[in-house]
Design a protein around this motif. Structure first.
Motif, mmCIF file in Angstrom:
data_model
loop_
_atom_site.group_PDB
_atom_site.id
_atom_site.type_symbol
_atom_site.label_atom_id
_atom_site.label_comp_id
_atom_site.label_asym_id
_atom_site.label_seq_id
_atom_site.Cartn_x
_atom_site.Cartn_y
_atom_site.Cartn_z
ATOM 1 N N VAL A 1 0.845 -1.193 0.000
ATOM 2 C CA VAL A 1 0.000 0.000 0.000
ATOM 3 C C VAL A 1 0.881 1.244 0.000
ATOM 4 C CG1 VAL A 1 -1.788 1.274 1.242
ATOM 5 C CG2 VAL A 1 -1.804 -1.227 1.253
ATOM 6 N N LEU A 2 0.739 2.083 -1.039
ATOM 7 C CA LEU A 2 1.529 3.305 -1.116
ATOM 8 C C LEU A 2 0.927 4.364 -0.189
ATOM 9 C CD1 LEU A 2 2.238 3.479 -4.944
ATOM 10 C CD2 LEU A 2 3.760 2.707 -3.119
ATOM 11 N N PRO A 3 1.766 5.147 0.478
ATOM 12 C CA PRO A 3 1.279 6.109 1.457
ATOM 13 C C PRO A 3 0.591 7.307 0.804
ATOM 14 C CG PRO A 3 3.627 6.365 1.190
ATOM 15 C CD PRO A 3 3.225 5.165 0.364
ATOM 16 N N VAL A 4 -0.353 7.867 1.537
ATOM 17 C CA VAL A 4 -1.072 9.058 1.124
ATOM 18 C C VAL A 4 -1.155 9.980 2.338
ATOM 19 C CG1 VAL A 4 -3.286 9.962 0.304
ATOM 20 C CG2 VAL A 4 -2.456 7.760 -0.538
ATOM 21 N N VAL A 5 -0.816 11.254 2.154
ATOM 22 C CA VAL A 5 -0.942 12.212 3.249
ATOM 23 C C VAL A 5 -2.415 12.396 3.557
ATOM 24 C CG1 VAL A 5 -0.498 14.586 3.983
ATOM 25 C CG2 VAL A 5 1.170 13.400 2.570
ATOM 26 N N ARG A 6 -2.766 12.271 4.826
ATOM 27 C CA ARG A 6 -4.167 12.446 5.223
ATOM 28 C C ARG A 6 -4.217 13.207 6.531
ATOM 29 N NH1 ARG A 6 -5.560 8.636 9.207
ATOM 30 N NH2 ARG A 6 -4.020 7.003 9.487
ATOM 31 N N GLU A 7 -5.365 13.775 6.805
ATOM 32 C CA GLU A 7 -5.549 14.467 8.075
ATOM 33 C C GLU A 7 -5.837 13.447 9.157
ATOM 34 O OE1 GLU A 7 -7.837 17.974 8.407
ATOM 35 O OE2 GLU A 7 -7.522 18.513 6.303
ATOM 36 N N THR A 8 -5.325 13.712 10.340
ATOM 37 C CA THR A 8 -5.555 12.821 11.471
ATOM 38 C C THR A 8 -6.275 13.574 12.570
ATOM 39 O OG1 THR A 8 -3.411 13.364 12.436
ATOM 40 C CG2 THR A 8 -3.503 11.448 10.999
ATOM 41 N N GLY A 9 -6.973 12.812 13.381
ATOM 42 C CA GLY A 9 -7.652 13.378 14.536
ATOM 43 C C GLY A 9 -6.883 13.048 15.802
ATOM 44 N N PRO A 10 -7.244 13.652 16.912
ATOM 45 C CA PRO A 10 -6.525 13.424 18.164
ATOM 46 C C PRO A 10 -6.607 11.981 18.657
ATOM 47 C CG PRO A 10 -8.432 14.852 18.513
ATOM 48 C CD PRO A 10 -8.312 14.624 17.044
ATOM 49 N N GLU A 11 -7.603 11.224 18.220
ATOM 50 C CA GLU A 11 -7.761 9.847 18.668
ATOM 51 C C GLU A 11 -7.112 8.822 17.736
ATOM 52 O OE1 GLU A 11 -9.095 9.127 21.675
ATOM 53 O OE2 GLU A 11 -9.252 11.289 21.922
ATOM 54 N N ASP A 12 -6.584 9.269 16.586
ATOM 55 C CA ASP A 12 -5.967 8.339 15.635
ATOM 56 C C ASP A 12 -4.668 7.780 16.197
ATOM 57 O OD1 ASP A 12 -7.964 8.652 13.772
ATOM 58 O OD2 ASP A 12 -6.945 10.279 12.727
ATOM 59 N N ASP A 13 -4.448 6.481 15.970
ATOM 60 C CA ASP A 13 -3.234 5.817 16.434
ATOM 61 C C ASP A 13 -2.081 5.940 15.451
ATOM 62 O OD1 ASP A 13 -4.374 4.930 18.804
ATOM 63 O OD2 ASP A 13 -5.123 3.089 17.886
ATOM 64 N N SER A 14 -2.356 6.314 14.227
ATOM 65 C CA SER A 14 -1.300 6.396 13.218
ATOM 66 C C SER A 14 -1.634 7.502 12.227
ATOM 67 C CB SER A 14 -1.167 5.056 12.495
ATOM 68 O OG SER A 14 -2.361 4.776 11.797
ATOM 69 N N GLY A 15 -0.715 7.715 11.284
ATOM 70 C CA GLY A 15 -0.979 8.670 10.225
ATOM 71 C C GLY A 15 -0.332 10.023 10.402
ATOM 72 N N ARG A 16 0.515 10.182 11.410
ATOM 73 C CA ARG A 16 1.125 11.489 11.652
ATOM 74 C C ARG A 16 2.502 11.643 11.016
ATOM 75 N NH1 ARG A 16 -1.839 10.181 15.931
ATOM 76 N NH2 ARG A 16 -3.336 11.703 16.684
ATOM 77 N N GLY A 17 3.174 10.554 10.705
ATOM 78 C CA GLY A 17 4.535 10.622 10.185
ATOM 79 C C GLY A 17 4.647 11.246 8.811
ATOM 80 N N LEU A 18 3.825 10.814 7.886
ATOM 81 C CA LEU A 18 3.922 11.314 6.518
ATOM 82 C C LEU A 18 3.606 12.809 6.404
ATOM 83 C CD1 LEU A 18 4.798 10.375 3.784
ATOM 84 C CD2 LEU A 18 2.439 9.743 3.297
ATOM 85 N N PRO A 19 2.620 13.350 7.122
ATOM 86 C CA PRO A 19 2.438 14.805 7.059
ATOM 87 C C PRO A 19 3.672 15.574 7.550
ATOM 88 C CG PRO A 19 0.456 13.793 7.915
ATOM 89 C CD PRO A 19 1.499 12.713 7.829
ATOM 90 N N LEU A 20 4.378 15.034 8.538
ATOM 91 C CA LEU A 20 5.616 15.672 8.990
ATOM 92 C C LEU A 20 6.674 15.627 7.891
ATOM 93 C CD1 LEU A 20 5.897 14.362 12.646
ATOM 94 C CD2 LEU A 20 5.480 16.710 11.915
ATOM 95 N N VAL A 21 6.828 14.472 7.267
ATOM 96 C CA VAL A 21 7.793 14.334 6.183
ATOM 97 C C VAL A 21 7.438 15.307 5.056
ATOM 98 C CG1 VAL A 21 8.637 12.781 4.372
ATOM 99 C CG2 VAL A 21 8.423 11.962 6.720
ATOM 100 N N ALA A 22 6.184 15.348 4.674
ATOM 101 C CA ALA A 22 5.753 16.221 3.575
ATOM 102 C C ALA A 22 5.993 17.692 3.911
ATOM 103 C CB ALA A 22 4.284 15.975 3.254
ATOM 104 N N ALA A 23 5.822 18.069 5.167
ATOM 105 C CA ALA A 23 6.008 19.458 5.573
ATOM 106 C C ALA A 23 7.480 19.851 5.649
ATOM 107 C CB ALA A 23 5.331 19.701 6.922
#
Length: 91
Positions: free
Chosen positions: A17-39
């Motif tokens: 599965v190729l990664p996609v930048v997505r918005e995360t909520g405060p309760e999400d367990d994952s998904g924060r790394g790629l937005p940091l990389v992209a930024a």
């Protein structure tokens, strides 16, 4: 580091599965790394591995080499890097 002053980082895993930048909520367990990389990265991407299993995610950062004798300062707005007590006593 590449000759043109870029640092390339790669991470490989077994997921297809190729990664996609997505918005995360405060309760999400994952998904924060790629937005940091992209930024923070100057460029990033992902590609399937040549062996057919998994993918490689990469990013590139432009780096300016330090002058000889220059110390690393992660936050230059804070002034010079602190020295250890032993360094001050020896000088």
């Amino acid at each position: 580091m590449e000759r043109d002053g870029r640092l390339r980082l790669t991470v490989t895993d077994a997921s297809d599965v190729l990664p996609v930048v997505r918005e995360t909520g405060p309760e999400d367990d994952s998904g924060r790394g790629l937005p940091l990389v992209a930024a923070l990265a100057d460029a990033w991407g992902a590609e399937p591995r040549p062996c057919g299993i998994g993918k490689t995610v990469w990013c590139e950062l432009r780096c300016t080499p330090a002058s000889p004798g220059e110390q690393y300062h992660p936050d230059r707005s804070r002034g010079p890097a602190p020295t250890r007590r032993e360094d001050r006593a020896a000088g």
